[in-house]
Motif scaffolding. Structure first.
Motif, PDB file in Angstrom:
ATOM      1  N   UNK A  83       0.807  -1.214   0.000  1.00 21.31           N
ATOM      2  CA  UNK A  83       0.000   0.000   0.000  1.00 21.31           C
ATOM      3  C   UNK A  83       0.845   1.270   0.000  1.00 21.31           C
ATOM      4  N   UNK A  84       1.995   1.268   0.677  1.00 16.92           N
ATOM      5  CA  UNK A  84       2.724   2.506   0.926  1.00 16.92           C
ATOM      6  C   UNK A  84       4.051   2.651   0.192  1.00 16.92           C
ATOM      7  N   UNK A  85       4.641   1.564  -0.302  1.00 18.99           N
ATOM      8  CA  UNK A  85       5.924   1.691  -1.004  1.00 18.99           C
ATOM      9  C   UNK A  85       5.667   1.891  -2.493  1.00 18.99           C
ATOM     10  N   UNK A  86       6.194   2.996  -3.013  1.00 19.17           N
ATOM     11  CA  UNK A  86       6.012   3.330  -4.422  1.00 19.17           C
ATOM     12  C   UNK A  86       7.156   2.809  -5.289  1.00 19.17           C
ATOM     13  N   UNK A  87       8.368   2.800  -4.721  1.00 14.34           N
ATOM     14  CA  UNK A  87       9.549   2.367  -5.472  1.00 14.34           C
ATOM     15  C   UNK A  87      10.650   1.987  -4.499  1.00 14.34           C
ATOM     16  N   UNK A  88      11.568   1.152  -4.969  1.00 13.24           N
ATOM     17  CA  UNK A  88      12.729   0.765  -4.163  1.00 13.24           C
ATOM     18  C   UNK A  88      13.887   0.485  -5.109  1.00 13.24           C
ATOM     19  N   UNK A  89      15.086   0.906  -4.693  1.00 15.56           N
ATOM     20  CA  UNK A  89      16.284   0.664  -5.482  1.00 15.56           C
ATOM     21  C   UNK A  89      17.478   0.546  -4.545  1.00 15.56           C
TER      22      UNK A  89
END
Length: 160
Positions: A90-96
């Motif tokens: 629900x809350x994480x839009x992107x990760x790298x």
């Protein structure tokens, strides 16, 4: 002003917490007005300090912004993988990845909630987190590949 009452910070903060739990705390102004309706005169600066003291964060729920208490959002000590998956998706839009870090992006005002959840879940691969307004830096422990940590975050957030 007639009808005003002096109450302690603890009681005022309980009233603010209840207002937040009811889902009506969409802004600091709404909280000031809620308290005023009860004869409690406060400034927006006081409300801001109260929100910080009770662990309230600004979140987006169903397209509208409002306040929530971190304890109500899901950062419990016994955080399950299932609950973590709900929060992340629900809350994480992107990760790298960036060196020994995983950088996570969230909507504005939501990073604290995800950082707190990661701290409480105590993954062996996570040394700690640093959360800003909409970004979290997750520090991988030595000997734990950051690519594995990134893959786990992305999987739980349904970013694959």
């Amino acid at each position: 002003m007639a009808g005003e009452q002096k109450i302690g910070a603890a009681r005022r903060r309980r009233i603010v917490g209840d207002f937040i739990r009811n889902g009506d705390a969409v802004s600091q102004e709404a909280i000031v007005n809620h308290l005023a309706d009860r004869g409690i005169a406060v400034t927006q600066a006081t409300v801001s300090r109260d929100l910080d003291a009770i662990g309230a964060i600004k979140v987006r729920i169903g397209g509208r912004q409002g306040y929530a208490l971190t304890e109500d959002v899901g950062a419990a000590p016994d955080l399950t993988e299932e609950r973590l998956q709900e929060l992340f998706s629900e809350w994480i839009l992107a990760a790298e990845s960036a060196g020994h870090l995983v950088v996570i992006r969230t909507p504005p005002g939501s990073a604290h909630m995800i950082g707190d959840a990661l701290d409480r879940v105590s993954w062996e691969s996570v040394a700690g987190t640093v959360a800003g307004d909409d970004t979290i830096m997750v520090i991988a422990r030595d000997g734990h590949p950051v690519k594995d940590l990134l893959a786990r975050v992305k999987s739980l957030a349904a970013l694959d």
